[in-house]
Write a protein that holds these residues in place. Sequence first.
Motif, PDB file in Angstrom:
ATOM      1  N   SER A  58      55.025  38.039 -97.791  1.00 20.08           N
ATOM      2  CA  SER A  58      54.041  37.364 -98.638  1.00 20.08           C
ATOM      3  C   SER A  58      53.222  36.364 -97.834  1.00 20.08           C
ATOM      4  O   SER A  58      53.752  35.675 -96.952  1.00 20.08           O
ATOM      5  CB  SER A  58      54.755  36.629 -99.784  1.00 20.08           C
ATOM      6  OG  SER A  58      53.872  35.741-100.438  1.00 20.08           O
ATOM      7  N   GLY A  59      51.945  36.285 -98.172  1.00 22.04           N
ATOM      8  CA  GLY A  59      51.098  35.280 -97.542  1.00 22.04           C
ATOM      9  C   GLY A  59      51.559  33.869 -97.866  1.00 22.04           C
ATOM     10  O   GLY A  59      51.374  32.947 -97.067  1.00 22.04           O
ATOM     11  N   LEU A  60      52.190  33.687 -99.019  1.00 26.26           N
ATOM     12  CA  LEU A  60      52.716  32.363 -99.370  1.00 26.26           C
ATOM     13  C   LEU A  60      53.856  31.962 -98.436  1.00 26.26           C
ATOM     14  O   LEU A  60      54.013  30.779 -98.117  1.00 26.26           O
ATOM     15  CB  LEU A  60      53.179  32.340-100.825  1.00 26.26           C
ATOM     16  CG  LEU A  60      52.072  32.460-101.884  1.00 26.26           C
ATOM     17  CD1 LEU A  60      52.677  32.490-103.271  1.00 26.26           C
ATOM     18  CD2 LEU A  60      51.067  31.320-101.754  1.00 26.26           C
ATOM     19  N   ASP A  61      54.643  32.928 -97.987  1.00 29.76           N
ATOM     20  CA  ASP A  61      55.697  32.629 -97.013  1.00 29.76           C
ATOM     21  C   ASP A  61      55.098  32.215 -95.670  1.00 29.76           C
ATOM     22  O   ASP A  61      55.631  31.333 -94.983  1.00 29.76           O
ATOM     23  CB  ASP A  61      56.614  33.841 -96.821  1.00 29.76           C
ATOM     24  CG  ASP A  61      57.460  34.129 -98.054  1.00 29.76           C
ATOM     25  OD1 ASP A  61      57.727  33.181 -98.809  1.00 29.76           O
ATOM     26  OD2 ASP A  61      57.836  35.301 -98.252  1.00 29.76           O
ATOM     27  N   ILE A  62      53.970  32.853 -95.301  1.00 28.29           N
ATOM     28  CA  ILE A  62      53.266  32.460 -94.071  1.00 28.29           C
ATOM     29  C   ILE A  62      52.770  31.027 -94.210  1.00 28.29           C
ATOM     30  O   ILE A  62      52.921  30.208 -93.304  1.00 28.29           O
ATOM     31  CB  ILE A  62      52.091  33.412 -93.784  1.00 28.29           C
ATOM     32  CG1 ILE A  62      52.612  34.805 -93.420  1.00 28.29           C
ATOM     33  CG2 ILE A  62      51.205  32.865 -92.662  1.00 28.29           C
ATOM     34  CD1 ILE A  62      51.511  35.833 -93.215  1.00 28.29           C
ATOM     35  N   LEU A  63      52.185  30.734 -95.364  1.00 31.46           N
ATOM     36  CA  LEU A  63      51.668  29.388 -95.603  1.00 31.46           C
ATOM     37  C   LEU A  63      52.791  28.351 -95.569  1.00 31.46           C
ATOM     38  O   LEU A  63      52.614  27.240 -95.048  1.00 31.46           O
ATOM     39  CB  LEU A  63      50.951  29.350 -96.949  1.00 31.46           C
ATOM     40  CG  LEU A  63      50.035  28.164 -97.239  1.00 31.46           C
ATOM     41  CD1 LEU A  63      48.981  28.003 -96.158  1.00 31.46           C
ATOM     42  CD2 LEU A  63      49.376  28.348 -98.598  1.00 31.46           C
ATOM     43  N   ASP A  64      53.949  28.728 -96.091  1.00 35.40           N
ATOM     44  CA  ASP A  64      55.110  27.836 -96.064  1.00 35.40           C
ATOM     45  C   ASP A  64      55.525  27.527 -94.628  1.00 35.40           C
ATOM     46  O   ASP A  64      55.819  26.374 -94.278  1.00 35.40           O
ATOM     47  CB  ASP A  64      56.271  28.477 -96.823  1.00 35.40           C
ATOM     48  CG  ASP A  64      57.420  27.505 -97.057  1.00 35.40           C
ATOM     49  OD1 ASP A  64      57.162  26.295 -97.199  1.00 35.40           O
ATOM     50  OD2 ASP A  64      58.565  27.964 -97.088  1.00 35.40           O
ATOM     51  N   GLU A  65      55.529  28.557 -93.777  1.00 32.63           N
ATOM     52  CA  GLU A  65      55.875  28.357 -92.366  1.00 32.63           C
ATOM     53  C   GLU A  65      54.826  27.490 -91.671  1.00 32.63           C
ATOM     54  O   GLU A  65      55.163  26.632 -90.839  1.00 32.63           O
ATOM     55  CB  GLU A  65      55.997  29.706 -91.651  1.00 32.63           C
ATOM     56  CG  GLU A  65      57.249  30.483 -92.005  1.00 32.63           C
ATOM     57  CD  GLU A  65      58.508  29.729 -91.628  1.00 32.63           C
ATOM     58  OE1 GLU A  65      58.561  29.181 -90.502  1.00 32.63           O
ATOM     59  OE2 GLU A  65      59.442  29.669 -92.456  1.00 32.63           O
ATOM     60  N   LEU A  88      48.253  27.523-107.651  1.00 30.30           N
ATOM     61  CA  LEU A  88      48.857  26.198-107.512  1.00 30.30           C
ATOM     62  C   LEU A  88      49.868  26.169-106.379  1.00 30.30           C
ATOM     63  O   LEU A  88      49.938  25.190-105.622  1.00 30.30           O
ATOM     64  CB  LEU A  88      49.526  25.787-108.826  1.00 30.30           C
ATOM     65  CG  LEU A  88      48.591  25.521-110.012  1.00 30.30           C
ATOM     66  CD1 LEU A  88      49.397  25.223-111.265  1.00 30.30           C
ATOM     67  CD2 LEU A  88      47.638  24.380-109.697  1.00 30.30           C
ATOM     68  N   LYS A  89      50.667  27.242-106.256  1.00 31.88           N
ATOM     69  CA  LYS A  89      51.657  27.306-105.185  1.00 31.88           C
ATOM     70  C   LYS A  89      50.973  27.248-103.826  1.00 31.88           C
ATOM     71  O   LYS A  89      51.405  26.524-102.926  1.00 31.88           O
ATOM     72  CB  LYS A  89      52.476  28.592-105.304  1.00 31.88           C
ATOM     73  CG  LYS A  89      53.544  28.767-104.234  1.00 31.88           C
ATOM     74  CD  LYS A  89      54.631  27.723-104.317  1.00 31.88           C
ATOM     75  CE  LYS A  89      55.756  28.026-103.348  1.00 31.88           C
ATOM     76  NZ  LYS A  89      56.791  26.973-103.354  1.00 31.88           N
ATOM     77  N   GLY A  90      49.883  28.011-103.679  1.00 27.23           N
ATOM     78  CA  GLY A  90      49.154  28.012-102.415  1.00 27.23           C
ATOM     79  C   GLY A  90      48.581  26.653-102.080  1.00 27.23           C
ATOM     80  O   GLY A  90      48.674  26.188-100.939  1.00 27.23           O
ATOM     81  N   GLY A  94      49.515  23.642 -98.964  1.00 27.24           N
ATOM     82  CA  GLY A  94      48.554  23.136 -97.985  1.00 27.24           C
ATOM     83  C   GLY A  94      47.271  23.910 -97.848  1.00 27.24           C
ATOM     84  O   GLY A  94      46.423  23.557 -97.017  1.00 27.24           O
ATOM     85  N   ALA A  95      47.075  24.981 -98.629  1.00 28.23           N
ATOM     86  CA  ALA A  95      45.816  25.715 -98.551  1.00 28.23           C
ATOM     87  C   ALA A  95      44.668  24.816 -98.991  1.00 28.23           C
ATOM     88  O   ALA A  95      44.822  23.984 -99.890  1.00 28.23           O
ATOM     89  CB  ALA A  95      45.873  26.963 -99.427  1.00 28.23           C
ATOM     90  N   ASP A  96      43.517  24.988 -98.359  1.00 28.95           N
ATOM     91  CA  ASP A  96      42.347  24.171 -98.683  1.00 28.95           C
ATOM     92  C   ASP A  96      41.528  24.753 -99.824  1.00 28.95           C
ATOM     93  O   ASP A  96      40.791  24.031-100.492  1.00 28.95           O
ATOM     94  CB  ASP A  96      41.456  24.021 -97.452  1.00 28.95           C
ATOM     95  CG  ASP A  96      42.063  23.101 -96.414  1.00 28.95           C
ATOM     96  OD1 ASP A  96      41.771  21.901 -96.469  1.00 28.95           O
ATOM     97  OD2 ASP A  96      42.825  23.574 -95.568  1.00 28.95           O
ATOM     98  N   ASP A  97      41.630  26.074-100.010  1.00 31.71           N
ATOM     99  CA  ASP A  97      40.802  26.717-101.033  1.00 31.71           C
ATOM    100  C   ASP A  97      41.461  28.032-101.434  1.00 31.71           C
ATOM    101  O   ASP A  97      42.371  28.522-100.759  1.00 31.71           O
ATOM    102  CB  ASP A  97      39.394  26.963-100.499  1.00 31.71           C
ATOM    103  CG  ASP A  97      38.346  27.009-101.602  1.00 31.71           C
ATOM    104  OD1 ASP A  97      38.724  27.151-102.785  1.00 31.71           O
ATOM    105  OD2 ASP A  97      37.144  26.910-101.289  1.00 31.71           O
ATOM    106  N   TYR A  98      40.981  28.602-102.544  1.00 33.50           N
ATOM    107  CA  TYR A  98      41.537  29.838-103.076  1.00 33.50           C
ATOM    108  C   TYR A  98      40.376  30.662-103.607  1.00 33.50           C
ATOM    109  O   TYR A  98      39.662  30.221-104.500  1.00 33.50           O
ATOM    110  CB  TYR A  98      42.530  29.507-104.196  1.00 33.50           C
ATOM    111  CG  TYR A  98      43.375  30.661-104.693  1.00 33.50           C
ATOM    112  CD1 TYR A  98      42.813  31.722-105.401  1.00 33.50           C
ATOM    113  CD2 TYR A  98      44.745  30.675-104.476  1.00 33.50           C
ATOM    114  CE1 TYR A  98      43.584  32.775-105.856  1.00 33.50           C
ATOM    115  CE2 TYR A  98      45.534  31.714-104.945  1.00 33.50           C
ATOM    116  CZ  TYR A  98      44.941  32.766-105.636  1.00 33.50           C
ATOM    117  OH  TYR A  98      45.722  33.800-106.095  1.00 33.50           O
TER     118      TYR A  98
END
Length: 225
Positions: A58-65, A88-90, A94-98
Motif C-alpha cells: 500500500s502507498g499508505l505503508d510507504i508514506l508511513d515509512e 485523512l490517513k494520508g 504527512g502527505a501535503d495534498d490528495y
Amino acid sequence: MKILIVEDNQELQSAIKDSLEKEHYVVETASDFDSAMDKLSIYQYDCILLDIMLPHGSGLDILDELKKNGKSENTIIISAKDSLDDKLKGLELGADDYLTKPFHLAELNARIKAVLRRNKLEGKNTIEIANVSLDINERLVKINDQVITLNRKEFDILNYFMLNKNRLVTRTGLAEHVWGDNIDQMDNFDFIYYQIKNLRKKLQETNAAIEIQAVYGVGYKLIVS
C-alpha cells in the motif's frame, strides 16, 4: 527539481511523466511497492506522487515509512480511492495534498508547484541571495536586475545550489538531482564539471555576489562572496 511517480497504471504513469518533463522536472518512476521502497532508500526527491493501491503493498505503508524517516514532506497522494478515511490517513501520515483520479494533468502540475513553493520557499516564487534573483516559474535569473542567459541544466544546478546555500553539495547528490537515474550510465562526472565551469564563468562575468566553491574531493558549496 526531482520527482518520483509511484503508479502502477503504465498509461497514467507515462502521461504524468511526459507532462512533468515538459515542465523541466527530472522524473523517475516506480510501478510497485518494492521498487518504490528501493528508490526511496537510495535517492532524495523534491516531490513524490504516490498511488495508494500498489502491487505487493500500500502507498499508505510507504508514506508511513517516509514519516518514520522524516521524509514524508512534499508528497501528493494520487489515488482512485475517494474515501474520507484514506484521505485523512494520508494527511495524518504527512502527505501535503490528495488528488483523486481521474484528474487533469494541468491540475496536478499546479498542485506540485504549490507544494514545492510552500515547503521550499514559504509560498514565494523566487529565491533571492545577495544580488541574485531566481524565478522558478519563469525560469529566469537576474543579477543586479539584469537577466542572464542560462541553459536548462545551468538553471537547474543554480536553483539547487541556491536552495542549499552554505550546505555541502556532493557531486553524486547534484548529479542524481539534476540528471536522475541516468547517472548510473556515466563513467565519470565530466558532464557536471563542464556545466558548473560555464555557470561559474557567467556568474563572475555578471558580478554576481555569490560563488560556487569547490570542496576538494567531495563536491561544492554556494556562498555569498
